[in-house]
Design an enzyme around this catalytic site. Structure first.
Site, PDB file in Angstrom:
ATOM      1  N   ASN A 136     -28.340  38.710  26.152  1.00  0.00           N
ATOM      2  CA  ASN A 136     -28.368  37.902  27.372  1.00  0.00           C
ATOM      3  C   ASN A 136     -28.012  36.449  27.055  1.00  0.00           C
ATOM      4  OD1 ASN A 136     -31.756  38.009  26.785  1.00  0.00           O
ATOM      5  ND2 ASN A 136     -30.874  36.001  27.177  1.00  0.00           N
ATOM      6  N   ALA A 137     -27.508  35.766  28.058  1.00  0.00           N
ATOM      7  CA  ALA A 137     -27.321  34.322  27.969  1.00  0.00           C
ATOM      8  C   ALA A 137     -28.559  33.657  28.559  1.00  0.00           C
ATOM      9  CB  ALA A 137     -26.078  33.892  28.742  1.00  0.00           C
ATOM     10  N   THR A 138     -28.986  32.560  27.966  1.00  0.00           N
ATOM     11  CA  THR A 138     -30.153  31.834  28.463  1.00  0.00           C
ATOM     12  C   THR A 138     -29.703  30.591  29.210  1.00  0.00           C
ATOM     13  OG1 THR A 138     -31.549  32.628  26.648  1.00  0.00           O
ATOM     14  CG2 THR A 138     -32.296  30.667  27.823  1.00  0.00           C
ATOM     15  N   LYS A 163     -30.722  35.107  31.534  1.00  0.00           N
ATOM     16  CA  LYS A 163     -32.140  34.774  31.549  1.00  0.00           C
ATOM     17  C   LYS A 163     -32.276  33.329  32.015  1.00  0.00           C
ATOM     18  CE  LYS A 163     -36.079  34.356  28.363  1.00  0.00           C
ATOM     19  NZ  LYS A 163     -36.569  34.722  27.009  1.00  0.00           N
ATOM     20  N   LYS A 165     -34.539  30.082  32.950  1.00  0.00           N
ATOM     21  CA  LYS A 165     -35.826  29.435  32.721  1.00  0.00           C
ATOM     22  C   LYS A 165     -36.348  28.860  34.034  1.00  0.00           C
ATOM     23  CE  LYS A 165     -36.467  29.808  28.222  1.00  0.00           C
ATOM     24  NZ  LYS A 165     -37.676  30.390  27.612  1.00  0.00           N
ATOM     25  N   ASP A 194     -37.784  33.616  33.426  1.00  0.00           N
ATOM     26  CA  ASP A 194     -38.833  33.379  32.432  1.00  0.00           C
ATOM     27  C   ASP A 194     -39.640  32.152  32.828  1.00  0.00           C
ATOM     28  OD1 ASP A 194     -40.439  33.128  30.235  1.00  0.00           O
ATOM     29  OD2 ASP A 194     -38.830  32.701  28.813  1.00  0.00           O
ATOM     30  N   ASN A 196     -42.524  31.255  31.322  1.00  0.00           N
ATOM     31  CA  ASN A 196     -43.223  30.702  30.153  1.00  0.00           C
ATOM     32  C   ASN A 196     -44.700  30.416  30.413  1.00  0.00           C
ATOM     33  OD1 ASN A 196     -40.177  29.255  29.285  1.00  0.00           O
ATOM     34  ND2 ASN A 196     -41.328  30.487  27.820  1.00  0.00           N
ATOM     35  N   GLU A 220     -40.505  37.290  33.351  1.00  0.00           N
ATOM     36  CA  GLU A 220     -41.134  37.172  32.031  1.00  0.00           C
ATOM     37  C   GLU A 220     -42.269  36.146  32.032  1.00  0.00           C
ATOM     38  OE1 GLU A 220     -39.772  35.693  27.578  1.00  0.00           O
ATOM     39  OE2 GLU A 220     -38.341  36.794  28.831  1.00  0.00           O
ATOM     40  N   ASP A 246     -44.138  37.989  26.632  1.00  0.00           N
ATOM     41  CA  ASP A 246     -43.633  37.421  25.380  1.00  0.00           C
ATOM     42  C   ASP A 246     -44.764  36.728  24.638  1.00  0.00           C
ATOM     43  OD1 ASP A 246     -42.381  36.073  23.332  1.00  0.00           O
ATOM     44  OD2 ASP A 246     -40.991  34.957  24.583  1.00  0.00           O
ATOM     45  N   LYS A 269     -40.432  39.523  18.750  1.00  0.00           N
ATOM     46  CA  LYS A 269     -39.859  38.528  17.844  1.00  0.00           C
ATOM     47  C   LYS A 269     -40.205  38.926  16.410  1.00  0.00           C
ATOM     48  CE  LYS A 269     -39.937  34.402  20.806  1.00  0.00           C
ATOM     49  NZ  LYS A 269     -40.237  34.933  22.134  1.00  0.00           N
TER      50      LYS A 269
END
Length: 362
Positions: A136-138, A163, A165, A194, A196, A220, A246, A269
């Protein structure tokens, strides 16, 4: 075992739930023939790049590696004890264990004349690994216009999974950004969002309801890492927004996430889990529980990043992974043997990590 410290700057600071990251500092770990009781005839290379919050500190990583074997920055090469790997606790010093386990696996695979992905797949009884891995590209936090520009550029470069943010702005602003991206790239591009861990339960519930029409691949880490009950409650609402976790894996562990029924997908990870071997085993446990594994990095240097590509390749039918992270570094230790092209990365087919690509590093 030999340790070589390194320090790499990022092209620009990376904002995370635990604060900004502007440098990645770690160690190359080199092992020689006969290490750890293995009958290997070639050296192996690993990388230990700790990231506090996900792993131990740099000083703890170095201390752990030096404790299991006499290693010097001057290039001295001495055998480490047969039980060295077992003496590195993946819960306490995962980056240190990653560095050594990768070096040993690289040596073993090279000695067998197979790629690291083939070696890892055999360990878990998986079929032959893939030749390429989708990534994926973020897309970072920005206003709607800049977010759309970045998304369209990524789609034009061949990425079919983006993805985005979110979580740094109001929910209204993030919903507007995501809707704008969906309109711009169409329905054929998968979108991941995401947060976070930025939201409380009430905001997360509202977000799930408002994002349901956007056909997200997943949302996410909508809640703080420790709130597995809250994540499970979001899933129980049966709204068509899959939940991925995550940071919760670093905080609570994979088993706790699976036991709580808190995730539809988990972000694995290798550096934070303690090595390629443990990551592939974790993917197998997740799949057995009906949870999709996604492999990504902790913004590692090229050695660990290449290893993560091998891990992802060994997972059958792996979804797009977060491995297009090399561009986040201002410079790297060596040329990347897994360059991103059309939304995927090739898996090195040479023995071990990448044949002789890293021979000049240790």
């Amino acid at each position: 075992m030999r340790l070589r410290p390194f320090s790499l700057g990022l092209a620009s600071p990376l904002r995370t739930a635990r604060g900004p990251i502007d440098r990645r500092e770690g160690f190359l770990v080199a092992v020689g023939p006969g290490v750890d009781g293995e009958s290997v005839s070639v050296p192996g290379l690993g990388e230990a790049t700790p990231l506090p919050g996900w792993t131990e500190s740099r000083s703890a990583c170095e201390a752990a590696l030096r404790e299991v074997g006499t290693a010097g920055d001057d290039g001295g090469d001495e055998a480490i004890a047969d039980d060295a790997l077992s003496r590195l606790d993946p819960a306490e010093t995962p980056a240190a264990r990653h560095g050594l386990s990768l070096a040993l696996a690289d040596a073993t695979a090279s000695d067998a004349g197979c790629s690291l992905a083939e070696h890892l797949a055999r360990i878990e009884g998986f079929p032959a690994p893939a030749e390429t891995v989708p990534v994926n590209a973020t897309i970072g936090d920005a206003d709607p216009e800049a977010t759309v520009d970045a998304a369209e550029t990524a789609a034009e470069r061949g990425f079919d999974c983006l993805k985005i943010k979110i979580g740094a702005r109001s929910l209204d602003a993030d919903v507007e950004r995501l809707r704008a991206v969906r309109r711009a790239v169409g329905d054929d591009v998968a979108l991941r969002a995401d947060a976070n861990g930025a939201w409380d339960r009430e905001t997360a519930r509202e977000a799930v309801e408002r994002l349901a029409t956007l056909d997200l691949a997943y949302l996410e880490q909508p809640l703080p890492a420790d709130d597995l009950d809250g994540a499970a409650a979001l899933r129980e609402r049966q709204i068509d927004v899959p939940i991925a976790l995550d940071e919760s894996l670093a905080s609570r562990g994979l088993d706790a996430v699976l036991d709580a029924g808190a995730a539809d997908a988990v972000v694995l990870k290798p550096m934070a889990l303690g090595g390629p071997d443990r990551t592939l085993a974790a993917s197998k446990r997740a799949r057995a529980a009906g949870v999709e594994p996604v492999v990504t990095t902790t913004v590692d240097a090229v050695v660990a990043r290449t290893a993560a590509v091998h891990v992802a390749a060994a997972i059958p039918d792996v979804p797009p992974c977060g491995l297009a992270t090399g561009s986040l570094l201002d410079a790297d230790l060596a040329p990347d043997p897994c360059p991103v092209s059309e939304g995927s990365v090739p898996v090195p087919s040479g023995p071990g990590l990448a044949g002789d690509a890293f021979d000049d590093l240790p």
